[in-house]
Design an enzyme around this catalytic site. Sequence first.
Site, short mmCIF file in Angstrom:
data_model
loop_
_atom_site.label_atom_id
_atom_site.label_comp_id
_atom_site.label_asym_id
_atom_site.label_seq_id
_atom_site.Cartn_x
_atom_site.Cartn_y
_atom_site.Cartn_z
N CYS A 2 0.82 -1.19 0.00
CA CYS A 2 0.00 0.00 0.00
C CYS A 2 0.87 1.25 0.00
O CYS A 2 2.06 1.20 -0.26
CB CYS A 2 -0.89 0.01 1.24
SG CYS A 2 -1.71 -1.55 1.58
N LEU A 251 9.60 -13.96 -11.20
CA LEU A 251 10.55 -13.64 -12.26
C LEU A 251 11.48 -14.84 -12.44
O LEU A 251 11.84 -15.50 -11.47
CB LEU A 251 11.35 -12.40 -11.90
CG LEU A 251 10.54 -11.13 -11.58
CD1 LEU A 251 11.48 -9.94 -11.38
CD2 LEU A 251 9.52 -10.82 -12.66
N GLY A 353 14.43 -12.35 -6.89
CA GLY A 353 15.61 -12.92 -6.24
C GLY A 353 16.63 -11.95 -5.68
O GLY A 353 17.79 -12.34 -5.45
#
Length: 601
Positions: A2, A251, A353
């Site tokens: 947020c 990813l 990562g």
Amino acid sequence: MCAIFGIVGEYDEAKAKRALALLSHRGPDYCGITQKTNLFFAHQRLSILDENARSHQPIKHENILLSFNGEIYNFKELKQELSSEFNFKTQGDSEVIIAAYLKWGADFALHLRGMFAIALMDADTLYLFRDRLGKKPLFFMHQDSFIFASEIKALTPFLNKTQMNEDALMSYLSFLAPTAPNTFFKGINKLASGEYLVLKNGQYEVKRYFDLLDTNPSIITDRDEALYTLESLLKESITMRLDADQPMASLLSGGIDSATINYYAKHSGVNLQTYTLGYENFAKYDERQNAKETADFLSLSNIDVEITQDDFIDASDKVLDSLDEPLNDPASVPLYLLFDRIKRDGYKVVLSGEGSDELFLGYRQYFEFLDIEQMSKLSNKNWLKKYFRSNYSQNREWEYYKRIFDDTLLFRTSGETFTDLQKNALMKRNVKDNQALKYLKTYRDRFEASPHTDESIWYSYIDLNHFQAEQFLTKLDRVSMAHSIESRTPFLDHKLASAVFSLDPKLRYEDGVTKSLLKQIMKPHLNEKILNRKKKGFSNPYMEYLVDSKKLELIKEVNQQTGMFKPKELDELLNSASTGGFKQHIWGLYVLSVWLKKWIV
């Protein structure tokens, strides 16, 4: 995930709401505001856990107000521990922070495991916390009123005038990003990782509640024990970050870090959709084939996203604007485009990562620096000192040996770009040699006062605190949140990081292999090709794009207006772009020029 925003003191309601609206991309699902005399306390919500309205923020409990950005991964355990003392009304993690504060006071942050920027108002006292490793940002300014926000863009409307912070400029040129507490906007500061701020009676104080150096060194000296401990914590860290009420992706490059995350996620029963970047006509930067091999090995679904030069150039201004201030990381543009695709596919949470290289010594230069450090022990080095001083070279290797023979600090983050002598040669100001050390002084002082003595720990420590927190994590936060996506980084779990700092340092580097411990952990789970694949990082053809599109002319244009750099030396530097020389230096000047044109000239 947020945005938090607030004003303590007098405020204009309409102006405060306009500033808050500038953060709507971080939390498009709900906007909550609590107002009273001399207090505007607000929150933009991105719903990841407990989407019910009962978890909307700010959360109020008696005299306490909470606005929180992040994820507390151990909130269920804390909730169970605190349930006899607090009447919980939600299923999310935010309320647990209030319960923890009521039990432990300002020490509550030590019980949280996760990423967070927290604003907690207890009667007339405001507390601001940034998480231990700096994953979530928190900025503030103190004029007539005290104002805080998740991004700088919500604070700039309150500046009486825009002035550049010279310390931010000089630390940025040296280390890719302004060092805390500096930002490029004079009057706007940021909390460093592991810090918290207390505001009471119009005065504030910044304190530190966590430091990796507080971990005792060499608690674990046996390699097998180290591997067991690290694997347990790594698996736990990844598993904890799979909890979400929203679709989740990951990813995927061709390397060991993303393969590790996806292996343990799959081992926990979660098949993550993976994404990989590629570049049209630039095979040397492309990891799609490597990622495909990893995806096939792990039986993962993989989507590759191809970027063209037009894509990069068209998005660059938007990306640099989203960063708010100069950040010398050309990967921000392709990463922004990748998150754009991930958002269009409907994902709100992504695993990444970051942190593995710094913890497990994944950069080859760490080993090179350790070798160079040995030369400081030479008993007869005065003639070498004189030789290097009289044979100046712009090559960074020259600089490293000079430091050793001068007995000055050798390693100054993996992100070091312009040396002081390079800045002195380029800028129209006198930059003294070793001047940049003042931006690392607090970190180095803490290291030298700690029980840690192995320089490899210093490498990891300063890189986690600056190179990672103020560059990589800043980039990741801004480009992901620009698309209302929460990024989670399992390697940057503070328990895992503390465990690494508790090892005999030699266990990380004695065999001369990058990421040796991680490779040994993953050897039973990944094939040799993935384990030993040459590191590419998030490299991309940014300089080829800038040269071909003639974007570099902006640097000269802005310099004519600011007079910051010597024209002849600047031309020489820019001329090296076509041959691939000083790429990071030039991108940094380009990003700086974009910001200067918008805010200063």
